[in-house]
Design a protein around this motif. Structure first.
Motif, PDB file in Angstrom:
ATOM      1  N   GLN A 159      -4.712   4.394  -0.100  1.00 16.03           N
ATOM      2  CA  GLN A 159      -5.361   3.453   0.804  1.00 16.03           C
ATOM      3  C   GLN A 159      -5.272   3.979   2.229  1.00 16.03           C
ATOM      4  OE1 GLN A 159      -3.156   0.042  -1.244  1.00 16.03           O
ATOM      5  NE2 GLN A 159      -4.967  -0.961  -0.414  1.00 16.03           N
ATOM      6  N   GLY A 195      -9.883   2.226   0.153  1.00 20.18           N
ATOM      7  CA  GLY A 195      -8.940   2.813  -0.784  1.00 20.18           C
ATOM      8  C   GLY A 195      -9.592   3.350  -2.033  1.00 20.18           C
ATOM      9  N   TRP A 208       0.927   4.099  -2.884  1.00 21.57           N
ATOM     10  CA  TRP A 208       0.738   5.492  -2.477  1.00 21.57           C
ATOM     11  C   TRP A 208       1.819   6.370  -3.109  1.00 21.57           C
ATOM     12  CZ3 TRP A 208      -2.732   7.594   1.353  1.00 21.57           C
ATOM     13  CH2 TRP A 208      -2.444   8.902   1.760  1.00 21.57           C
ATOM     14  N   ALA A 232       0.834  -1.210   0.000  1.00 22.99           N
ATOM     15  CA  ALA A 232       0.000   0.000   0.000  1.00 22.99           C
ATOM     16  C   ALA A 232       0.865   1.255   0.000  1.00 22.99           C
ATOM     17  CB  ALA A 232      -0.939  -0.007   1.210  1.00 22.99           C
TER      18      ALA A 232
END
Length: 196
Positions: free
Chosen positions: A75, A90, A68, A64
Motif C-alpha cells: 500500500q 494498494g 507490507w 498497512a
C-alpha cells in the motif's frame, strides 16, 4: 520485496506507513464531518467509513505496515508533484492465484486528473516486473460511473478485459453492491507496452 517509492509522471507513491505519512494529514483528508460533502462523495462506493478519529487513521497505517511486512499488500500514500497527500492506493496480493488486486481512494479535490490511472499503471508494473505475478485485477462497484470510466481507460491502455459482474460482492454500509471486475495478464500488459 516491495519498492518503498514508485514515481509516475505526476505522482510519488510512498509506502503507506506511520514513518512515511503524517497521520493528521491523512485524517484531515478523509475525516468524518457532517458538513464535508467531499468526504461523503469519496466513500459512497468504498467498503470503508471516513475516519471518526485520528486513532482510526493511525490504526490503518499500522495495519498497512503489517500487511507490507507479511507480504499481503503493498500500500502506498499518493502524493502530487508538489507534495500534497492526494489519497492512497494498494496492490493486494493473492499469491496462490498469482494475482494482485488494485484499489485506490483519492480525495475529492484530486479527481479528474488521471491520478487513478497513473497509480494503476505503477502498481501493474510492480506486479509484473518485480513480483512476477500473472494477473492484475481491478474493479468498481455498481453505480460508480467515475471509477468505471477511469478503469475502462486504464484497461484499454494495458490490453486487459472485462471479466464480469460479481453479484452481491462488496459490503458498503448496510448494502452489498455488485462488483465489476477487469483483469490484465502479464502477457497482455507486455504486448500493450510494446505497441506503445
Amino acid at each position: 520485496m516491495f519498492t518503498d517509492t514508485l514515481e509516475t509522471d505526476s505522482l510519488v507513491l510512498q509506502q503507506f506507513g506511520r514513518d512515511q505519512v503524517d497521520v493528521f494529514e491523512l485524517y484531515e483528508l478523509f475525516a468524518e464531518a457532517e458538513a464535508r460533502e467531499d468526504v461523503v462523495d469519496v466513500f459512497e462506493y468504498v467498503p470503508q467509513e471516513p475516519y471518526a478519529t485520528v486513532k482510526e487513521a493511525h490504526e490503518q497505517l499500522t495495519e498497512a505496515e503489517s500487511k507490507w511486512s507479511d507480504r499481503e499488500a503493498a500500500q502506498y500514500a499518493v502524493y502530487t508533484a508538489d507534495g500534497e497527500l492526494a489519497g492512497y492506493t494498494g496492490l493486494f496480493l493473492e499469491w496462490p492465484r498469482h494475482t494482485g488486486r488494485i484499489g485506490f481512494i483519492l480525495g475529492r479535490s484530486y479527481w479528474g486528473n488521471g491520478y487513478a490511472g497513473e497509480c494503476a499503471i505503477a502498481l501493474t508494473e510492480l506486479a509484473f516486473d518485480r513480483l512476477d505475478l500473472e494477473v492484475v485485477a481491478i474493479g468498481y462497484e455498481d453505480g460508480n460511473d467515475r471509477s468505471k470510466r477511469a478503469i475502462e481507460k486504464f484497461v484499454e491502455r494495458v490490453g486487459g478485459q472485462y471479466e464480469g459482474c460479481l453479484r452481491n460482492w462488496t459490503p458498503i454500509g448496510d448494502d452489498v453492491e455488485d462488483h465489476h471486475r477487469y483483469t490484465v495478464t502479464r502477457e497482455e500488459f507486455r504486448q500493450a507496452r510494446n505497441r506503445a
